[in-house]
Design a protein around this motif. Sequence first.
Motif, PDB file in Angstrom:
ATOM      1  N   LYS A 171      -4.780  13.280 -11.048  1.00  0.00           N
ATOM      2  CA  LYS A 171      -5.889  12.605 -10.354  1.00  0.00           C
ATOM      3  C   LYS A 171      -5.357  11.595  -9.340  1.00  0.00           C
ATOM      4  O   LYS A 171      -5.901  11.454  -8.242  1.00  0.00           O
ATOM      5  CB  LYS A 171      -6.781  11.927 -11.404  1.00  0.00           C
ATOM      6  CG  LYS A 171      -8.112  11.479 -10.908  1.00  0.00           C
ATOM      7  CD  LYS A 171      -8.992  12.599 -10.422  1.00  0.00           C
ATOM      8  CE  LYS A 171      -9.932  13.100 -11.492  1.00  0.00           C
ATOM      9  NZ  LYS A 171     -10.948  14.020 -10.922  1.00  0.00           N
ATOM     10  N   LEU A 172      -4.249  10.922  -9.682  1.00  0.00           N
ATOM     11  CA  LEU A 172      -3.644   9.987  -8.729  1.00  0.00           C
ATOM     12  C   LEU A 172      -3.241  10.728  -7.456  1.00  0.00           C
ATOM     13  O   LEU A 172      -3.396  10.204  -6.350  1.00  0.00           O
ATOM     14  CB  LEU A 172      -2.404   9.335  -9.343  1.00  0.00           C
ATOM     15  CG  LEU A 172      -2.608   8.036 -10.113  1.00  0.00           C
ATOM     16  CD1 LEU A 172      -1.300   7.632 -10.806  1.00  0.00           C
ATOM     17  CD2 LEU A 172      -3.089   6.903  -9.209  1.00  0.00           C
ATOM     18  N   ARG A 173      -2.749  11.962  -7.610  1.00  0.00           N
ATOM     19  CA  ARG A 173      -2.324  12.732  -6.428  1.00  0.00           C
ATOM     20  C   ARG A 173      -3.512  13.127  -5.563  1.00  0.00           C
ATOM     21  O   ARG A 173      -3.349  13.415  -4.383  1.00  0.00           O
ATOM     22  CB  ARG A 173      -1.513  13.970  -6.858  1.00  0.00           C
ATOM     23  CG  ARG A 173      -0.119  13.596  -7.337  1.00  0.00           C
ATOM     24  CD  ARG A 173       0.703  14.827  -7.728  1.00  0.00           C
ATOM     25  NE  ARG A 173       1.567  14.491  -8.845  1.00  0.00           N
ATOM     26  CZ  ARG A 173       1.459  14.974 -10.085  1.00  0.00           C
ATOM     27  NH1 ARG A 173       0.541  15.869 -10.376  1.00  0.00           N
ATOM     28  NH2 ARG A 173       2.278  14.577 -11.037  1.00  0.00           N
ATOM     29  N   THR A 174      -4.723  13.145  -6.117  1.00  0.00           N
ATOM     30  CA  THR A 174      -5.895  13.422  -5.274  1.00  0.00           C
ATOM     31  C   THR A 174      -6.254  12.189  -4.437  1.00  0.00           C
ATOM     32  O   THR A 174      -6.891  12.305  -3.406  1.00  0.00           O
ATOM     33  CB  THR A 174      -7.141  13.866  -6.091  1.00  0.00           C
ATOM     34  OG1 THR A 174      -7.612  12.757  -6.866  1.00  0.00           O
ATOM     35  CG2 THR A 174      -6.839  15.040  -6.984  1.00  0.00           C
ATOM     36  N   VAL A 175      -5.857  11.013  -4.910  1.00  0.00           N
ATOM     37  CA  VAL A 175      -6.073   9.790  -4.110  1.00  0.00           C
ATOM     38  C   VAL A 175      -5.095   9.796  -2.949  1.00  0.00           C
ATOM     39  O   VAL A 175      -5.462   9.562  -1.793  1.00  0.00           O
ATOM     40  CB  VAL A 175      -5.868   8.517  -4.965  1.00  0.00           C
ATOM     41  CG1 VAL A 175      -6.049   7.269  -4.116  1.00  0.00           C
ATOM     42  CG2 VAL A 175      -6.819   8.501  -6.169  1.00  0.00           C
ATOM     43  N   ASN A 176      -3.824  10.079  -3.249  1.00  0.00           N
ATOM     44  CA  ASN A 176      -2.789  10.103  -2.217  1.00  0.00           C
ATOM     45  C   ASN A 176      -1.645  10.990  -2.709  1.00  0.00           C
ATOM     46  O   ASN A 176      -0.889  10.591  -3.596  1.00  0.00           O
ATOM     47  CB  ASN A 176      -2.297   8.672  -1.944  1.00  0.00           C
ATOM     48  CG  ASN A 176      -1.254   8.621  -0.858  1.00  0.00           C
ATOM     49  OD1 ASN A 176      -0.745   9.663  -0.425  1.00  0.00           O
ATOM     50  ND2 ASN A 176      -0.932   7.420  -0.404  1.00  0.00           N
ATOM     51  N   PRO A 177      -1.506  12.202  -2.122  1.00  0.00           N
ATOM     52  CA  PRO A 177      -0.464  13.117  -2.606  1.00  0.00           C
ATOM     53  C   PRO A 177       0.934  12.549  -2.409  1.00  0.00           C
ATOM     54  O   PRO A 177       1.889  13.007  -3.045  1.00  0.00           O
ATOM     55  CB  PRO A 177      -0.666  14.387  -1.763  1.00  0.00           C
ATOM     56  CG  PRO A 177      -1.755  14.105  -0.807  1.00  0.00           C
ATOM     57  CD  PRO A 177      -2.334  12.760  -1.052  1.00  0.00           C
ATOM     58  N   ASP A 178       1.077  11.563  -1.521  1.00  0.00           N
ATOM     59  CA  ASP A 178       2.400  10.998  -1.224  1.00  0.00           C
ATOM     60  C   ASP A 178       2.677   9.712  -1.974  1.00  0.00           C
ATOM     61  O   ASP A 178       3.626   8.997  -1.636  1.00  0.00           O
ATOM     62  CB  ASP A 178       2.524  10.744   0.290  1.00  0.00           C
ATOM     63  CG  ASP A 178       2.412  12.034   1.068  1.00  0.00           C
ATOM     64  OD1 ASP A 178       2.896  13.060   0.565  1.00  0.00           O
ATOM     65  OD2 ASP A 178       1.813  12.016   2.154  1.00  0.00           O
ATOM     66  N   PHE A 179       1.853   9.392  -2.960  1.00  0.00           N
ATOM     67  CA  PHE A 179       2.107   8.176  -3.738  1.00  0.00           C
ATOM     68  C   PHE A 179       3.527   8.165  -4.285  1.00  0.00           C
ATOM     69  O   PHE A 179       4.021   9.195  -4.800  1.00  0.00           O
ATOM     70  CB  PHE A 179       1.166   8.108  -4.942  1.00  0.00           C
ATOM     71  CG  PHE A 179      -0.064   7.260  -4.737  1.00  0.00           C
ATOM     72  CD1 PHE A 179      -0.042   6.114  -3.956  1.00  0.00           C
ATOM     73  CD2 PHE A 179      -1.260   7.598  -5.374  1.00  0.00           C
ATOM     74  CE1 PHE A 179      -1.178   5.327  -3.793  1.00  0.00           C
ATOM     75  CE2 PHE A 179      -2.399   6.825  -5.216  1.00  0.00           C
ATOM     76  CZ  PHE A 179      -2.353   5.686  -4.427  1.00  0.00           C
ATOM     77  N   HIS A 180       4.161   7.005  -4.223  1.00  0.00           N
ATOM     78  CA  HIS A 180       5.411   6.804  -4.958  1.00  0.00           C
ATOM     79  C   HIS A 180       5.010   6.223  -6.318  1.00  0.00           C
ATOM     80  O   HIS A 180       4.401   5.147  -6.374  1.00  0.00           O
ATOM     81  CB  HIS A 180       6.318   5.856  -4.175  1.00  0.00           C
ATOM     82  CG  HIS A 180       7.558   5.490  -4.907  1.00  0.00           C
ATOM     83  ND1 HIS A 180       8.516   6.408  -5.281  1.00  0.00           N
ATOM     84  CD2 HIS A 180       7.986   4.304  -5.370  1.00  0.00           C
ATOM     85  CE1 HIS A 180       9.473   5.805  -5.936  1.00  0.00           C
ATOM     86  NE2 HIS A 180       9.188   4.518  -6.015  1.00  0.00           N
ATOM     87  N   VAL A 196       2.149   3.463  -5.323  1.00  0.00           N
ATOM     88  CA  VAL A 196       2.067   2.783  -4.018  1.00  0.00           C
ATOM     89  C   VAL A 196       2.308   3.814  -2.915  1.00  0.00           C
ATOM     90  O   VAL A 196       3.030   4.793  -3.126  1.00  0.00           O
ATOM     91  CB  VAL A 196       3.085   1.612  -3.898  1.00  0.00           C
ATOM     92  CG1 VAL A 196       2.843   0.541  -4.935  1.00  0.00           C
ATOM     93  CG2 VAL A 196       4.500   2.102  -3.998  1.00  0.00           C
ATOM     94  N   PRO A 197       1.718   3.580  -1.743  1.00  0.00           N
ATOM     95  CA  PRO A 197       1.963   4.507  -0.633  1.00  0.00           C
ATOM     96  C   PRO A 197       3.457   4.619  -0.361  1.00  0.00           C
ATOM     97  O   PRO A 197       4.191   3.644  -0.456  1.00  0.00           O
ATOM     98  CB  PRO A 197       1.227   3.842   0.542  1.00  0.00           C
ATOM     99  CG  PRO A 197       0.172   2.990  -0.109  1.00  0.00           C
ATOM    100  CD  PRO A 197       0.783   2.500  -1.387  1.00  0.00           C
ATOM    101  N   ALA A 198       3.909   5.826  -0.007  1.00  0.00           N
ATOM    102  CA  ALA A 198       5.350   6.098   0.123  1.00  0.00           C
ATOM    103  C   ALA A 198       6.020   5.205   1.151  1.00  0.00           C
ATOM    104  O   ALA A 198       7.194   4.895   1.023  1.00  0.00           O
ATOM    105  CB  ALA A 198       5.549   7.564   0.473  1.00  0.00           C
ATOM    106  N   ASP A 199       5.289   4.772   2.170  1.00  0.00           N
ATOM    107  CA  ASP A 199       5.923   3.989   3.234  1.00  0.00           C
ATOM    108  C   ASP A 199       5.975   2.494   2.912  1.00  0.00           C
ATOM    109  O   ASP A 199       6.292   1.684   3.775  1.00  0.00           O
ATOM    110  CB  ASP A 199       5.175   4.220   4.559  1.00  0.00           C
ATOM    111  CG  ASP A 199       3.690   3.874   4.459  1.00  0.00           C
ATOM    112  OD1 ASP A 199       3.220   3.551   3.345  1.00  0.00           O
ATOM    113  OD2 ASP A 199       3.006   3.936   5.498  1.00  0.00           O
ATOM    114  N   GLN A 200       5.666   2.101   1.687  1.00  0.00           N
ATOM    115  CA  GLN A 200       5.653   0.649   1.372  1.00  0.00           C
ATOM    116  C   GLN A 200       6.644   0.296   0.285  1.00  0.00           C
ATOM    117  O   GLN A 200       7.011   1.108  -0.511  1.00  0.00           O
ATOM    118  CB  GLN A 200       4.264   0.228   0.955  1.00  0.00           C
ATOM    119  CG  GLN A 200       3.302   0.351   2.126  1.00  0.00           C
ATOM    120  CD  GLN A 200       1.922  -0.161   1.782  1.00  0.00           C
ATOM    121  OE1 GLN A 200       1.766  -1.165   1.086  1.00  0.00           O
ATOM    122  NE2 GLN A 200       0.917   0.529   2.283  1.00  0.00           N
TER     123      GLN A 200
END
Length: 200
Positions: A171-180, A196-200
């Motif tokens: 479910k977290l990946r549906t929020v943002n597939p690139d989550f770290h 967290v977003p991958a770029d942060q």
Amino acid sequence: MPINFDWFDLTPFANPYFVETGFFQGEGAMKALASGLFQKVISIEVNKELVARAQERFRLPLAAGLLKVVHDDSVHLFQHIQSLEEPCTFFLDAHGHWVQEKMEEPHLPSARKVTPSTFCPLLEELDAIARHPWAKSHKILIDDRRCLQRTWSHPTQSWWRSLDEEMVLEKLRTVNPDFHIRYIDGLTPEDIIAAVPADQ
Ligand SMILES: C[S@@+](CC[C@H](N)C(=O)[O-])C[C@H]1O[C@@H](n2cnc3c(N)ncnc32)[C@H](O)[C@@H]1O
């Protein structure tokens, strides 16, 4: 569980808003406020007695607009975040009815219609975050990872029974597939899922 922010540094999770589900006695919300990393703390609590107590105990930050405590079931999270136009850090901790209240949620799919003691709104909360226009900018902390393991049991609580960690990660990946995604120590080692977003 009440979060123990003394055990980890909230600095990487700084954002304009800190949005918590499950206020309880306000320990987590107060620590977020005291960190100075958030402009506003919003907490959603289903238990009306806890909300009434919060209105008495935390008059100053409430009056100053630094804190907002909403009496609602966090399955309705979207209506409390839809007007927020900046990134949020979510602390999802509506885990367990420490004081039981009758709860009827006829809109929930039948698989999620469980008794209050076994109901946990986590997947519905993540759905709400995924719908938000800023979804990919948000940071998400999920407490009590230990309870999402198949072997976990507790003498009196059972709110996690319709969940497991893989469902939550999916479910977290549906929020943002690139989550770290990493795990942070809480009540027990690696007890908090941090996304967290991958770029942060
Ligand atoms: C573990 S305590 C929260 C501790 C708090 N976050 C802290 O760090 O101090 C869980 C709280 O979630 C609340 N809760 C349980 N289900 C809820 C729901 N569906 N919506 C909102 N609050 C809920 C309970 O009433 C209880 O106060």
